[in-house]
Scaffold this motif. Structure first.
Motif, mmCIF file in Angstrom:
data_model
loop_
_atom_site.group_PDB
_atom_site.id
_atom_site.type_symbol
_atom_site.label_atom_id
_atom_site.label_comp_id
_atom_site.label_asym_id
_atom_site.label_seq_id
_atom_site.Cartn_x
_atom_site.Cartn_y
_atom_site.Cartn_z
ATOM 1 N N TRP A 15 0.859 -1.182 0.000
ATOM 2 C CA TRP A 15 0.000 0.000 0.000
ATOM 3 C C TRP A 15 0.893 1.228 0.000
ATOM 4 O O TRP A 15 1.657 1.452 0.929
ATOM 5 C CB TRP A 15 -0.886 -0.003 1.237
ATOM 6 N N VAL A 16 0.802 2.024 -1.071
ATOM 7 C CA VAL A 16 1.574 3.250 -1.221
ATOM 8 C C VAL A 16 0.589 4.386 -0.964
ATOM 9 O O VAL A 16 -0.306 4.629 -1.759
ATOM 10 C CB VAL A 16 2.192 3.356 -2.630
ATOM 11 N N ASP A 17 0.754 5.108 0.145
ATOM 12 C CA ASP A 17 -0.263 6.057 0.579
ATOM 13 C C ASP A 17 0.370 7.344 1.086
ATOM 14 O O ASP A 17 1.262 7.308 1.924
ATOM 15 C CB ASP A 17 -1.105 5.403 1.685
ATOM 16 N N GLY A 73 -3.206 -6.594 -4.674
ATOM 17 C CA GLY A 73 -1.761 -6.674 -4.846
ATOM 18 C C GLY A 73 -1.073 -5.382 -4.464
ATOM 19 O O GLY A 73 -0.299 -5.332 -3.517
ATOM 20 N N ILE A 74 -1.362 -4.300 -5.211
ATOM 21 C CA ILE A 74 -0.786 -2.976 -4.931
ATOM 22 C C ILE A 74 -1.893 -1.941 -4.995
ATOM 23 O O ILE A 74 -2.693 -1.931 -5.930
ATOM 24 C CB ILE A 74 0.306 -2.587 -5.938
ATOM 25 N N VAL A 75 -1.906 -1.041 -4.013
ATOM 26 C CA VAL A 75 -2.830 0.093 -3.983
ATOM 27 C C VAL A 75 -1.999 1.368 -3.872
ATOM 28 O O VAL A 75 -1.102 1.456 -3.036
ATOM 29 C CB VAL A 75 -3.807 -0.011 -2.784
ATOM 30 N N VAL A 76 -2.307 2.363 -4.721
ATOM 31 C CA VAL A 76 -1.629 3.663 -4.700
ATOM 32 C C VAL A 76 -2.704 4.721 -4.465
ATOM 33 O O VAL A 76 -3.597 4.883 -5.298
ATOM 34 C CB VAL A 76 -0.880 3.931 -6.021
ATOM 35 N N THR A 77 -2.624 5.445 -3.322
ATOM 36 C CA THR A 77 -3.665 6.417 -2.970
ATOM 37 C C THR A 77 -3.087 7.693 -2.366
ATOM 38 O O THR A 77 -1.923 7.749 -1.986
ATOM 39 C CB THR A 77 -4.648 5.811 -1.943
ATOM 40 N N ASN A 78 -3.944 8.700 -2.273
ATOM 41 C CA ASN A 78 -3.641 9.972 -1.600
ATOM 42 C C ASN A 78 -2.392 10.646 -2.133
ATOM 43 O O ASN A 78 -1.517 11.059 -1.388
ATOM 44 C CB ASN A 78 -3.547 9.769 -0.082
ATOM 45 N N GLN A 79 -2.304 10.770 -3.456
ATOM 46 C CA GLN A 79 -1.242 11.483 -4.153
ATOM 47 C C GLN A 79 0.125 10.807 -4.039
ATOM 48 O O GLN A 79 1.157 11.438 -4.217
ATOM 49 C CB GLN A 79 -1.168 12.939 -3.693
ATOM 50 N N ALA A 80 0.148 9.520 -3.767
ATOM 51 C CA ALA A 80 1.404 8.770 -3.704
ATOM 52 C C ALA A 80 1.886 8.449 -5.117
ATOM 53 O O ALA A 80 1.173 8.652 -6.105
ATOM 54 C CB ALA A 80 1.203 7.485 -2.905
ATOM 55 N N GLU A 81 3.102 7.918 -5.202
ATOM 56 C CA GLU A 81 3.701 7.612 -6.500
ATOM 57 C C GLU A 81 4.335 6.220 -6.491
ATOM 58 O O GLU A 81 5.066 5.872 -5.566
ATOM 59 C CB GLU A 81 4.768 8.647 -6.833
ATOM 60 N N LEU A 82 4.039 5.447 -7.532
ATOM 61 C CA LEU A 82 4.606 4.106 -7.696
ATOM 62 C C LEU A 82 5.313 4.031 -9.037
ATOM 63 O O LEU A 82 4.812 4.520 -10.038
ATOM 64 C CB LEU A 82 3.502 3.046 -7.670
ATOM 65 N N GLN A 83 6.479 3.407 -9.036
ATOM 66 C CA GLN A 83 7.155 3.017 -10.270
ATOM 67 C C GLN A 83 7.391 1.525 -10.169
ATOM 68 O O GLN A 83 7.961 1.060 -9.183
ATOM 69 C CB GLN A 83 8.463 3.767 -10.440
ATOM 70 N N MET A 84 6.926 0.777 -11.167
ATOM 71 C CA MET A 84 7.053 -0.669 -11.129
ATOM 72 C C MET A 84 7.646 -1.159 -12.441
ATOM 73 O O MET A 84 7.163 -0.819 -13.521
ATOM 74 C CB MET A 84 5.690 -1.322 -10.883
ATOM 75 N N PHE A 85 8.707 -1.957 -12.336
ATOM 76 C CA PHE A 85 9.426 -2.459 -13.499
ATOM 77 C C PHE A 85 9.614 -3.968 -13.386
ATOM 78 O O PHE A 85 9.898 -4.483 -12.305
ATOM 79 C CB PHE A 85 10.816 -1.807 -13.605
ATOM 80 N N ARG A 86 9.474 -4.680 -14.520
ATOM 81 C CA ARG A 86 9.801 -6.108 -14.612
ATOM 82 C C ARG A 86 9.232 -6.922 -13.452
ATOM 83 O O ARG A 86 9.923 -7.779 -12.892
ATOM 84 C CB ARG A 86 11.321 -6.296 -14.698
ATOM 85 N N SER A 87 8.003 -6.679 -13.078
ATOM 86 C CA SER A 87 7.391 -7.341 -11.932
ATOM 87 C C SER A 87 6.058 -7.968 -12.326
ATOM 88 O O SER A 87 5.514 -7.662 -13.389
ATOM 89 C CB SER A 87 7.176 -6.346 -10.789
ATOM 90 N N TYR A 100 -4.518 -1.191 -8.061
ATOM 91 C CA TYR A 100 -5.536 -0.154 -7.945
ATOM 92 C C TYR A 100 -4.863 1.208 -7.790
ATOM 93 O O TYR A 100 -4.047 1.414 -6.888
ATOM 94 C CB TYR A 100 -6.435 -0.404 -6.733
ATOM 95 N N LEU A 101 -5.198 2.127 -8.688
ATOM 96 C CA LEU A 101 -4.706 3.505 -8.629
ATOM 97 C C LEU A 101 -5.895 4.376 -8.292
ATOM 98 O O LEU A 101 -6.853 4.459 -9.057
ATOM 99 C CB LEU A 101 -4.105 3.905 -9.978
ATOM 100 N N GLY A 102 -5.882 5.020 -7.124
ATOM 101 C CA GLY A 102 -7.034 5.780 -6.680
ATOM 102 C C GLY A 102 -6.681 7.195 -6.269
ATOM 103 O O GLY A 102 -5.529 7.509 -6.024
ATOM 104 N N ASP A 103 -7.674 8.021 -6.222
ATOM 105 C CA ASP A 103 -7.562 9.403 -5.755
ATOM 106 C C ASP A 103 -6.884 10.312 -6.770
ATOM 107 O O ASP A 103 -5.956 9.922 -7.460
ATOM 108 C CB ASP A 103 -6.802 9.523 -4.430
ATOM 109 N N TRP A 104 -7.342 11.535 -6.796
ATOM 110 C CA TRP A 104 -6.759 12.559 -7.640
ATOM 111 C C TRP A 104 -5.305 12.779 -7.231
ATOM 112 O O TRP A 104 -4.982 12.882 -6.050
ATOM 113 C CB TRP A 104 -7.545 13.864 -7.488
ATOM 114 N N GLY A 105 -4.426 12.836 -8.199
ATOM 115 C CA GLY A 105 -3.024 13.129 -7.933
ATOM 116 C C GLY A 105 -2.149 11.910 -7.685
ATOM 117 O O GLY A 105 -0.931 12.020 -7.670
ATOM 118 N N SER A 106 -2.732 10.753 -7.497
ATOM 119 C CA SER A 106 -1.931 9.535 -7.357
ATOM 120 C C SER A 106 -1.365 9.180 -8.724
ATOM 121 O O SER A 106 -2.014 9.369 -9.746
ATOM 122 C CB SER A 106 -2.788 8.382 -6.843
ATOM 123 N N ARG A 107 -0.121 8.650 -8.747
ATOM 124 C CA ARG A 107 0.527 8.378 -10.028
ATOM 125 C C ARG A 107 1.193 7.013 -10.009
ATOM 126 O O ARG A 107 1.660 6.554 -8.962
ATOM 127 C CB ARG A 107 1.605 9.423 -10.313
#
Length: 134
Positions: free
Chosen positions: A37-39, A59-73, A84-91
């Motif tokens: 959880w990236v929050d 598996g992975i949740v990105v919320t509250n303007q957080a940022e995820l970079q995922m490679f070769r996974s 799941y990518l949620g909320d305005w500004g999450s990337r």
């Protein structure tokens, strides 16, 4: 002097070459039942060459303007949404990854948002909830 309350805190985490298997009692996917959880506005997580699975949630949740970079996974065999990518500004930036065999339902490899359908070529075998956007 620097007052600690004036310092903006940020957290950056890199997960590399890990197999993460998540399982927890209950099924509240809105309350944090997720492998990663990236929050938060200053949260940045990089996932590289990992395999993620949640027997009870997402598996992975990105919320509250957080940022995820995922490679070769891979995100596979999650009980609910794989990603799941949620909320305005999450990337999120997802490169050369597989998101497969996640969720429940019957729609395979497609996602509908704002009345438009989008193909996810590496989103195979997902049952409705492979990839989600809030």
């Amino acid at each position: 002097t620097v007052d600690a309350s004036d310092v903006e805190r940020a957290i950056a985490v890199r997960l590399s070459h890990l197999a993460i298997l998540h399982s927890t009692p209950g099924a509240d996917i809105w309350g944090g039942n997720t492998a990663v959880w990236v929050d938060g506005a200053r949260a940045q997580v990089t996932v590289d060459s990992c395999v993620l699975q949640s027997d009870t949630g997402r598996g992975i949740v990105v919320t509250n303007q957080a940022e995820l970079q995922m490679f070769r996974s891979s995100i596979a065999n999650c009980a609910a949404t794989g990603f799941y990518l949620g909320d305005w500004g999450s990337r999120a930036r997802i490169v050369r990854c597989n998101i497969l065999n996640n969720g429940f339902g019957a729609k395979i490899g497609r996602h509908e948002q704002n009345g438009e359908e989008h193909d996810f070529p590496n989103d195979t075998g997902n049952r409705l909830a492979g990839v989600g956007r809030g």
